[in-house]
Structure formats: structure tokens, C-alpha cells
Design a protein around this motif. Sequence first.
Motif, PDB file in Angstrom:
ATOM      1  N   PRO A 103      -0.904   3.269  -8.655  1.00 35.63           N
ATOM      2  CA  PRO A 103      -0.620   3.872  -7.346  1.00 35.63           C
ATOM      3  C   PRO A 103      -1.734   4.795  -6.848  1.00 35.63           C
ATOM      4  O   PRO A 103      -1.981   4.879  -5.651  1.00 35.63           O
ATOM      5  CB  PRO A 103       0.678   4.644  -7.592  1.00 35.63           C
ATOM      6  CG  PRO A 103       0.706   4.889  -9.063  1.00 35.63           C
ATOM      7  CD  PRO A 103       0.064   3.698  -9.691  1.00 35.63           C
ATOM      8  N   GLU A 104      -2.409   5.510  -7.750  1.00 34.53           N
ATOM      9  CA  GLU A 104      -3.448   6.442  -7.305  1.00 34.53           C
ATOM     10  C   GLU A 104      -4.614   5.701  -6.660  1.00 34.53           C
ATOM     11  O   GLU A 104      -5.177   6.148  -5.656  1.00 34.53           O
ATOM     12  CB  GLU A 104      -3.936   7.282  -8.480  1.00 34.53           C
ATOM     13  CG  GLU A 104      -2.893   8.270  -8.990  1.00 34.53           C
ATOM     14  CD  GLU A 104      -3.457   9.182 -10.060  1.00 34.53           C
ATOM     15  OE1 GLU A 104      -4.620   8.982 -10.441  1.00 34.53           O
ATOM     16  OE2 GLU A 104      -2.732  10.082 -10.500  1.00 34.53           O
ATOM     17  N   ILE A 105      -4.970   4.572  -7.241  1.00 30.61           N
ATOM     18  CA  ILE A 105      -6.070   3.795  -6.666  1.00 30.61           C
ATOM     19  C   ILE A 105      -5.668   3.241  -5.308  1.00 30.61           C
ATOM     20  O   ILE A 105      -6.465   3.215  -4.364  1.00 30.61           O
ATOM     21  CB  ILE A 105      -6.481   2.664  -7.621  1.00 30.61           C
ATOM     22  CG1 ILE A 105      -7.038   3.267  -8.917  1.00 30.61           C
ATOM     23  CG2 ILE A 105      -7.513   1.754  -6.977  1.00 30.61           C
ATOM     24  CD1 ILE A 105      -7.418   2.249  -9.950  1.00 30.61           C
ATOM     25  N   PHE A 106      -4.394   2.817  -5.180  1.00 27.80           N
ATOM     26  CA  PHE A 106      -3.925   2.338  -3.884  1.00 27.80           C
ATOM     27  C   PHE A 106      -3.988   3.440  -2.841  1.00 27.80           C
ATOM     28  O   PHE A 106      -4.360   3.209  -1.682  1.00 27.80           O
ATOM     29  CB  PHE A 106      -2.486   1.803  -4.011  1.00 27.80           C
ATOM     30  CG  PHE A 106      -2.431   0.319  -4.199  1.00 27.80           C
ATOM     31  CD1 PHE A 106      -2.554  -0.242  -5.457  1.00 27.80           C
ATOM     32  CD2 PHE A 106      -2.280  -0.518  -3.108  1.00 27.80           C
ATOM     33  CE1 PHE A 106      -2.518  -1.611  -5.626  1.00 27.80           C
ATOM     34  CE2 PHE A 106      -2.242  -1.885  -3.273  1.00 27.80           C
ATOM     35  CZ  PHE A 106      -2.361  -2.448  -4.542  1.00 27.80           C
ATOM     36  N   ARG A 107      -3.629   4.659  -3.239  1.00 23.21           N
ATOM     37  CA  ARG A 107      -3.677   5.771  -2.299  1.00 23.21           C
ATOM     38  C   ARG A 107      -5.115   6.009  -1.826  1.00 23.21           C
ATOM     39  O   ARG A 107      -5.381   6.204  -0.640  1.00 23.21           O
ATOM     40  CB  ARG A 107      -3.126   7.034  -2.961  1.00 23.21           C
ATOM     41  CG  ARG A 107      -3.040   8.227  -2.012  1.00 23.21           C
ATOM     42  CD  ARG A 107      -2.530   9.479  -2.719  1.00 23.21           C
ATOM     43  NE  ARG A 107      -1.174   9.282  -3.221  1.00 23.21           N
ATOM     44  CZ  ARG A 107      -0.859   9.208  -4.506  1.00 23.21           C
ATOM     45  NH1 ARG A 107      -1.813   9.292  -5.427  1.00 23.21           N
ATOM     46  NH2 ARG A 107       0.387   9.053  -4.882  1.00 23.21           N
ATOM     47  N   ALA A 129     -12.365  -2.598 -11.176  1.00 23.59           N
ATOM     48  CA  ALA A 129     -11.802  -3.951 -11.143  1.00 23.59           C
ATOM     49  C   ALA A 129     -10.572  -4.002 -10.246  1.00 23.59           C
ATOM     50  O   ALA A 129     -10.368  -4.967  -9.494  1.00 23.59           O
ATOM     51  CB  ALA A 129     -11.450  -4.402 -12.561  1.00 23.59           C
ATOM     52  N   VAL A 130      -9.742  -2.945 -10.293  1.00 18.56           N
ATOM     53  CA  VAL A 130      -8.545  -2.900  -9.447  1.00 18.56           C
ATOM     54  C   VAL A 130      -8.941  -2.835  -7.975  1.00 18.56           C
ATOM     55  O   VAL A 130      -8.369  -3.526  -7.125  1.00 18.56           O
ATOM     56  CB  VAL A 130      -7.665  -1.696  -9.831  1.00 18.56           C
ATOM     57  CG1 VAL A 130      -6.529  -1.521  -8.826  1.00 18.56           C
ATOM     58  CG2 VAL A 130      -7.096  -1.880 -11.233  1.00 18.56           C
ATOM     59  N   LEU A 146       0.827  -1.208   0.000  1.00 15.99           N
ATOM     60  CA  LEU A 146       0.000   0.000   0.000  1.00 15.99           C
ATOM     61  C   LEU A 146       0.857   1.252   0.000  1.00 15.99           C
ATOM     62  O   LEU A 146       0.510   2.262  -0.607  1.00 15.99           O
ATOM     63  CB  LEU A 146      -0.920   0.002   1.218  1.00 15.99           C
ATOM     64  CG  LEU A 146      -2.095  -0.975   1.169  1.00 15.99           C
ATOM     65  CD1 LEU A 146      -2.837  -0.966   2.496  1.00 15.99           C
ATOM     66  CD2 LEU A 146      -3.042  -0.624   0.042  1.00 15.99           C
ATOM     67  N   LEU A 147       2.017   1.203   0.674  1.00 16.37           N
ATOM     68  CA  LEU A 147       2.879   2.378   0.731  1.00 16.37           C
ATOM     69  C   LEU A 147       3.479   2.716  -0.623  1.00 16.37           C
ATOM     70  O   LEU A 147       3.889   3.845  -0.865  1.00 16.37           O
ATOM     71  CB  LEU A 147       3.999   2.151   1.750  1.00 16.37           C
ATOM     72  CG  LEU A 147       3.554   2.128   3.217  1.00 16.37           C
ATOM     73  CD1 LEU A 147       4.729   1.776   4.113  1.00 16.37           C
ATOM     74  CD2 LEU A 147       2.975   3.471   3.615  1.00 16.37           C
ATOM     75  N   LEU A 148       3.550   1.736  -1.515  1.00 13.16           N
ATOM     76  CA  LEU A 148       4.097   1.995  -2.843  1.00 13.16           C
ATOM     77  C   LEU A 148       3.233   2.953  -3.645  1.00 13.16           C
ATOM     78  O   LEU A 148       3.634   3.445  -4.689  1.00 13.16           O
ATOM     79  CB  LEU A 148       4.238   0.675  -3.618  1.00 13.16           C
ATOM     80  CG  LEU A 148       5.361  -0.252  -3.130  1.00 13.16           C
ATOM     81  CD1 LEU A 148       5.286  -1.573  -3.869  1.00 13.16           C
ATOM     82  CD2 LEU A 148       6.726   0.391  -3.314  1.00 13.16           C
ATOM     83  N   CYS A 149       2.012   3.213  -3.136  1.00 13.68           N
ATOM     84  CA  CYS A 149       1.142   4.133  -3.860  1.00 13.68           C
ATOM     85  C   CYS A 149       1.730   5.530  -3.909  1.00 13.68           C
ATOM     86  O   CYS A 149       1.340   6.344  -4.737  1.00 13.68           O
ATOM     87  CB  CYS A 149      -0.245   4.178  -3.218  1.00 13.68           C
ATOM     88  SG  CYS A 149      -0.256   4.938  -1.588  1.00 13.68           S
ATOM     89  N   GLY A 150       2.688   5.831  -3.016  1.00 11.68           N
ATOM     90  CA  GLY A 150       3.311   7.144  -3.040  1.00 11.68           C
ATOM     91  C   GLY A 150       4.243   7.328  -4.213  1.00 11.68           C
ATOM     92  O   GLY A 150       4.662   8.435  -4.526  1.00 11.68           O
ATOM     93  N   ILE A 151       4.610   6.249  -4.887  1.00 12.45           N
ATOM     94  CA  ILE A 151       5.507   6.347  -6.041  1.00 12.45           C
ATOM     95  C   ILE A 151       4.666   6.595  -7.276  1.00 12.45           C
ATOM     96  O   ILE A 151       3.715   5.874  -7.546  1.00 12.45           O
ATOM     97  CB  ILE A 151       6.322   5.050  -6.207  1.00 12.45           C
ATOM     98  CG1 ILE A 151       7.072   4.754  -4.905  1.00 12.45           C
ATOM     99  CG2 ILE A 151       7.272   5.154  -7.371  1.00 12.45           C
ATOM    100  CD1 ILE A 151       7.779   3.421  -4.913  1.00 12.45           C
ATOM    101  N   GLY A 152       4.960   7.594  -8.031  1.00  8.66           N
ATOM    102  CA  GLY A 152       4.113   7.970  -9.158  1.00  8.66           C
ATOM    103  C   GLY A 152       4.341   7.141 -10.391  1.00  8.66           C
ATOM    104  O   GLY A 152       4.642   7.682 -11.451  1.00  8.66           O
TER     105      GLY A 152
END
Length: 377
Positions: A58-62, A23-24, A6-12
Amino acid sequence: MACAALLLCGIGWGRAAPADADAVRAEIAALLASTASTDAAAVRRAESRLVALALRAPEIFREEMVRRRREEALMAAMLGEGAYAKPAGLFFAEKLAEAQRALDDGRAAEARVLCEAVLALGCDAAAGVRATRLARLARDREFAGETFVANLRPSADVIGADAAPSFVLELWNRSDRPAKATMAVGLELQVSSSTLGTGGQPFSEETTELIALPKDAVAIEPGTAWEHEFKLKVARVWEQPYVIQRITARGRLVRVGIESGGRMSDRAMRVPHAVTFRAPGDVAPAVRDPIGAMRAAIAHEDAGTLHAASVVAAWEDKVDAAVEVLLEGARAPAPIGPASFVLLRLLSGQNHGTDRVKWIVWYLRSERVAVPRIFER
């Protein structure tokens, strides 16, 4: 591992197409659930897939991380966990106090749900007794409030100057079973009357009256209403010459016992307000459509109807529309012109004499014409 993903969402890196977003999100939810599995291999596969999704979207994870944190905080607050931890007894006491407020405010279903939740969570004996009692009261009121409704309507919208106002009490059975109702105490009414004299002087008074009802139980079939017509004694006739009188009645059935389908309820029941008008002349058009009656009165040079219709418009909170019509009437010759200026002063509380231009300027500068206190409901 799941949290690291989940923290990888900060990487663009990467961006999921809008069509893939749902779906994601669904896959994220499924994979997070899989990380709680006892199968180590399944957990590793889920974590690997989460990392891949974090890199691709990453945006969806954020968004998911923010949403889940918000949900966790809300759940912690509701359950009194973590930073919101509090003694169980205090937590249950607060919820029961909340249930009592809901019951007092007429939100019986909400009160019942709160009490049932307290009982399900395993409260102490004292809280359990209180929760059981409140839940029973809530169920009774929920049952009665949903299926049995009291209503009040006037026997006639307009009555003569010397007639006594009469109303009809209705008790509706909206259930699919026959019911019996007992109203031993009676109907308690607050009666208010507002009168406008021919000289423009207002008069109002408020009184109470207890209406006697049948002592024996009355049967009410499904989908029907029991009706009882009665006359008011306290709404006295205005002794001076007057244009129109507005009589409003509202109150409650002090104690109603209802039996239906093996269930019983015993409580007070509110009765909504009903209105009738008393006048020496024919004011039915003014009561049905006050603004339309004002326009017709100006066209037919009927100052009496204009007076009555203007007052009804004020009682019905239609002062803005009434003022617009009166500004048109102010340009007419007597008797409409002078009557329009008198009514403008009465409905607005302003005094610009007979200068129509000043009245128009005042109206254009006013965002909304306030209803004078003498015309408030």
C-alpha cells in the motif's frame, strides 16, 4: 477499477521489501498501461493484479498515486487544460513572450525549443509568423554563441607608470569548419580606472571608447582565434604621485557577421572584462598573489609593496584575508606598523587609531569585512 485499486493504498496492509520497491513500481506502471487496452480480458487481468499489489504494497501505491497526480497537474498547467484551461491564442502568446525573454537573456536554445513547440501545436497564422521569426533568430544566436566566442586579455598584467594600456581582442572559432567574420562597426568598450594616490586618496573614473577594427572579413580556421591588439586612449595617466592603478575594460562587438558552413549570423557579441595594472614600481608579485606579497612585504619591511598589495587584495575582494595580515603587521615597528594602521582604515572604513587591540576586537565581532565602494569592481 484501476483507480479503486490505487485507493486501497490507504489500508495499512502489508509492506513491500525495499528490494522489491522498484519492481513493484515498474509492475504498477505496466499494469496501468494495460488497463487502456481494447482487450477486455487483458483489462480484467490487469485490474485484478493491481488490486493484489495494492493489498501487498500500500505504501508504494500511495507514493505512485501522489506522483501521478502531481505529473497530471503539471501537464495540465503546461497544456492549459482542466483548471488551467485558457484560450489557445492567449496560451501561444504567453509562450512566445517567454521565448522572447529567453532570447533577450541569452538563452537561445530555450527560446528555439519554445518556438518550435508553438509551431508544432498548430498555432494561428499571426503567432506562426512570430514563432518562425523568433525560432530563426534563436537558431542563429545558438549557432554563433556555441561556436564563436569573443575574449579580451591584457597584453601585459602590469605596465609602467607612463605606458598606455593595451589589450588583445580574440575571436575564437570552436567549430570544425573555417569561418569568416566581419566586424564593420567596431569594438565598444567601457573602461574604468581606479587609482590610489601615495597619500591614500582614491580616484576613479569611467569612460567609453570605440575601437576601430578591420572593415574586411577575416578568416578564422577551426580551433583557432583571430587576434587584434590595440591601445586604449581614454585611460589617462594619473597626474599626481600614485601607488597603483587598476584598469578594467569590458564591452561588446557592436555587430559581427559570421559565415560558416553555409550558415550566417549577424548579431552583437559580448566581450568579457579584462584587467591590467599600471604602477611606477615593480608590483608584479602583488598582482599575482596579493596576500603572499603582503606577508613578504612585512617580512622585508617594504611599506610600498605592502601598500600596493593591500589595494590589489581589496580590488580582488580579499579584504578579510588582507585585514588579518595587516593586524599582524600592526605590531611591527615603523615603517610597517604605521602603514598597517593606515591601510586598515582604508580597507575597512573604520577608524580605531593605532590601538591594535581595538582593531582586533572589531575584526572578531565582524562576520565579514565589507569591501569599500572605492574598491568595488
